[in-house]
Write a protein that holds these residues in place. Structure first.
Motif, mmCIF file in Angstrom:
data_model
loop_
_atom_site.group_PDB
_atom_site.id
_atom_site.type_symbol
_atom_site.label_atom_id
_atom_site.label_comp_id
_atom_site.label_asym_id
_atom_site.label_seq_id
_atom_site.Cartn_x
_atom_site.Cartn_y
_atom_site.Cartn_z
ATOM 1 N N ASP A 107 0.709 -1.130 0.265
ATOM 2 C CA ASP A 107 0.051 -0.036 -0.207
ATOM 3 C C ASP A 107 0.613 0.889 0.341
ATOM 4 O O ASP A 107 0.919 1.974 1.312
ATOM 5 N N GLN A 108 1.398 1.378 -1.162
ATOM 6 C CA GLN A 108 2.333 2.656 -1.446
ATOM 7 C C GLN A 108 2.175 3.506 -2.839
ATOM 8 O O GLN A 108 1.735 2.459 -3.357
ATOM 9 N N VAL A 109 2.360 4.350 -3.263
ATOM 10 C CA VAL A 109 2.507 5.225 -4.053
ATOM 11 C C VAL A 109 3.834 4.566 -4.973
ATOM 12 O O VAL A 109 3.904 4.014 -4.953
ATOM 13 N N GLY A 122 9.064 19.432 -7.458
ATOM 14 C CA GLY A 122 9.887 18.789 -6.171
ATOM 15 C C GLY A 122 9.965 17.592 -6.355
ATOM 16 O O GLY A 122 9.789 16.617 -6.187
ATOM 17 N N VAL A 123 8.647 17.329 -6.843
ATOM 18 C CA VAL A 123 8.169 15.672 -7.164
ATOM 19 C C VAL A 123 9.466 14.960 -8.234
ATOM 20 O O VAL A 123 10.132 13.382 -7.209
ATOM 21 N N LEU A 124 9.511 14.731 -8.862
ATOM 22 C CA LEU A 124 10.485 14.760 -9.256
ATOM 23 C C LEU A 124 12.406 14.243 -9.302
ATOM 24 O O LEU A 124 12.693 13.100 -9.057
ATOM 25 N N PRO A 125 12.520 14.955 -8.462
ATOM 26 C CA PRO A 125 13.682 15.218 -7.809
ATOM 27 C C PRO A 125 13.800 14.493 -6.794
ATOM 28 O O PRO A 125 14.583 13.240 -6.372
ATOM 29 N N TRP A 126 13.290 14.357 -5.788
ATOM 30 C CA TRP A 126 12.538 13.463 -4.904
ATOM 31 C C TRP A 126 12.024 12.160 -6.157
ATOM 32 O O TRP A 126 12.647 10.931 -4.646
ATOM 33 N N ALA A 127 11.897 12.232 -6.734
ATOM 34 C CA ALA A 127 11.665 10.393 -7.251
ATOM 35 C C ALA A 127 12.842 9.729 -7.363
ATOM 36 O O ALA A 127 13.580 8.961 -7.099
ATOM 37 N N VAL A 128 13.555 10.952 -8.456
ATOM 38 C CA VAL A 128 14.838 9.763 -8.099
ATOM 39 C C VAL A 128 15.752 9.569 -6.787
ATOM 40 O O VAL A 128 16.618 8.450 -6.964
ATOM 41 N N HIS A 129 15.706 10.168 -6.676
ATOM 42 C CA HIS A 129 16.314 9.651 -5.314
ATOM 43 C C HIS A 129 16.245 8.762 -3.880
ATOM 44 O O HIS A 129 16.381 8.103 -4.277
ATOM 45 N N ALA A 130 14.687 8.600 -4.127
ATOM 46 C CA ALA A 130 14.677 7.407 -3.238
ATOM 47 C C ALA A 130 14.201 6.509 -4.205
ATOM 48 O O ALA A 130 14.530 5.780 -3.391
ATOM 49 N N LEU A 131 14.553 6.558 -6.011
ATOM 50 C CA LEU A 131 15.160 5.261 -6.579
ATOM 51 C C LEU A 131 15.774 4.752 -5.685
ATOM 52 O O LEU A 131 16.737 3.534 -6.045
ATOM 53 N N ARG A 132 17.128 5.671 -6.160
ATOM 54 C CA ARG A 132 18.647 5.292 -5.296
ATOM 55 C C ARG A 132 18.434 4.525 -3.969
ATOM 56 O O ARG A 132 19.401 4.142 -3.919
ATOM 57 N N ALA A 133 18.028 5.389 -3.374
ATOM 58 C CA ALA A 133 17.775 4.805 -1.895
ATOM 59 C C ALA A 133 17.240 3.558 -1.921
ATOM 60 O O ALA A 133 16.949 2.894 -0.411
ATOM 61 N N GLY A 134 16.694 2.976 -2.618
ATOM 62 C CA GLY A 134 15.953 1.678 -2.592
ATOM 63 C C GLY A 134 14.389 1.717 -2.201
ATOM 64 O O GLY A 134 13.284 0.921 -1.973
ATOM 65 N N GLY A 135 13.946 2.978 -2.663
ATOM 66 C CA GLY A 135 12.468 3.068 -1.994
ATOM 67 C C GLY A 135 11.475 1.856 -3.360
ATOM 68 O O GLY A 135 10.422 1.785 -2.989
ATOM 69 N N HIS A 208 -0.661 8.932 0.995
ATOM 70 C CA HIS A 208 -1.637 8.525 1.335
ATOM 71 C C HIS A 208 -2.459 7.314 1.478
ATOM 72 O O HIS A 208 -3.781 7.431 0.116
ATOM 73 N N THR A 209 -2.863 5.731 1.699
ATOM 74 C CA THR A 209 -4.064 4.929 1.371
ATOM 75 C C THR A 209 -5.530 5.501 1.796
ATOM 76 O O THR A 209 -6.088 5.322 0.765
ATOM 77 N N ASP A 210 -5.562 5.922 2.610
ATOM 78 C CA ASP A 210 -6.723 6.755 3.163
ATOM 79 C C ASP A 210 -6.579 9.031 3.303
ATOM 80 O O ASP A 210 -6.517 8.701 4.672
ATOM 81 N N ARG A 211 -6.575 9.639 2.664
ATOM 82 C CA ARG A 211 -6.464 10.886 2.805
ATOM 83 C C ARG A 211 -7.267 11.228 4.139
ATOM 84 O O ARG A 211 -7.126 11.938 4.998
ATOM 85 N N SER A 212 -8.968 11.580 4.096
ATOM 86 C CA SER A 212 -9.507 11.511 4.639
ATOM 87 C C SER A 212 -9.944 11.011 6.194
ATOM 88 O O SER A 212 -9.901 12.143 7.360
ATOM 89 N N ARG A 213 -9.212 9.472 6.553
ATOM 90 C CA ARG A 213 -8.889 9.036 7.196
ATOM 91 C C ARG A 213 -7.591 9.351 7.683
ATOM 92 O O ARG A 213 -7.331 9.963 9.658
ATOM 93 N N ALA A 214 -6.557 10.400 7.396
ATOM 94 C CA ALA A 214 -5.183 11.249 7.525
ATOM 95 C C ALA A 214 -5.508 11.855 8.925
ATOM 96 O O ALA A 214 -5.181 12.676 9.775
ATOM 97 N N LEU A 215 -6.845 12.933 7.617
ATOM 98 C CA LEU A 215 -7.043 13.657 8.077
ATOM 99 C C LEU A 215 -7.533 13.727 9.521
ATOM 100 O O LEU A 215 -7.234 14.643 10.601
#
Length: 258
Positions: A107-109, A122-135, A208-215
């Motif tokens: 249950d992950q993005v 910020g999304v693309l740089p974060w994604a590249v970093h996450a992939l390199r870190a083992g995301g 989020h799996t469920d943003r309304s519940r997170a709120l």
């Protein structure tokens, strides 16, 4: 890309309580004498930095009484199975997070969801970093354990789980009542590479799996008597949990499309 730990990545926030910055994610060490509790373990690529952080505060991995998981996303359980198999450290979490940690489901993005939002700052740089870190690595916990009972756990620091669903179904924050510290995980963060603001906030909706519940779970954080918040992402927040949750809610309601 392995994380190299720097001296300023370890912040002592209270007696025996340390927040450690990994690869755009944090973990927490609670030390009591020669033993300790570890909350989350960073990305798979953070493993060496995690071990170095334990050594820096005077703990051997075998001295860790348990790993507590806020939630089973890759950037929070990257070294959990390693600690379990190599050092016999039990990995504990809310019962609803157990099948997620085993990877009965993920249950992950998704990569597709990220690419659909790659135009956002910020999304693309974060994604590249996450992939390199083992995301996107496969890092299940083979034998995750549910909390043995309700209330504070019999572990260093006496952490008390607070079920805060929404980011994932079994997401938990942890209250360290003796030190006035609340480990919020991803139920409330203070910064993220994909966010344009700083300070208490929810992560963008795609996480989020469920943003309304997170709120809704912000009300549970709001009710905790704590004046130091340790988020899964972003710097330590000093101030009442009640006001931090209010700020996060105000921002979330003013930007519902995020």
């Amino acid at each position: 890309m392995p994380k190299v730990l720097r001296d300023d990545d370890i912040v002592r926030v209270a007696s025996g309580v340390y927040s450690v910055s990994g690869s755009n994610t944090n973990w927490v060490i609670v030390k009591d004498g020669d033993s300790g509790t570890l909350v989350d373990t960073g990305y798979p690529g953070d493993r060496d930095a995690l071990l170095a952080s334990l050594e820096a505060v005077g703990l051997h991995p075998r001295s860790v009484a348990a790993v507590l998981v806020t939630h089973a996303h890759n950037d929070h359980i990257g070294a959990a199975e390693y600690l379990r198999t190599e050092y016999g450290v039990p990995v504990l979490m809310h019962r609803e997070e157990v099948p997620h940690a085993r990877r009965d489901f993920l249950d992950q993005v998704s990569v597709g969801q990220v690419l659909a939002r790659a135009w956002r700052p910020g999304v693309l740089p974060w994604a590249v970093h996450a992939l390199r870190a083992g995301g996107t690595a496969h890092v299940p916990v083979a034998r995750p354990r549910a909390f043995p009972a309700a209330g504070p756990l019999d572990l260093p620091g006496g952490p008390a789980p607070v079920h805060t669903p929404g980011h994932t179904r079994g997401h938990c924050a942890y209250v360290l009542a003796d030190t006035g510290v609340l480990v919020t995980g991803d139920a409330l963060v203070t910064a993220h590479p994909t966010s344009r603001i700083s300070g208490p906030q929810l992560l963008p909706s795609m996480f989020h799996t469920d943003r309304s519940r997170a709120l809704d779970s912000l009300a549970l954080i709001e009710a905790v008597d704590a004046d130091v918040l340790l988020p899964g992402h972003g710097p330590v927040h000093r101030g009442a949990a009640k006001r931090a949750a209010e700020k996060a809610r105000e921002h979330a309601l003013s930007t519902p499309g995020l």
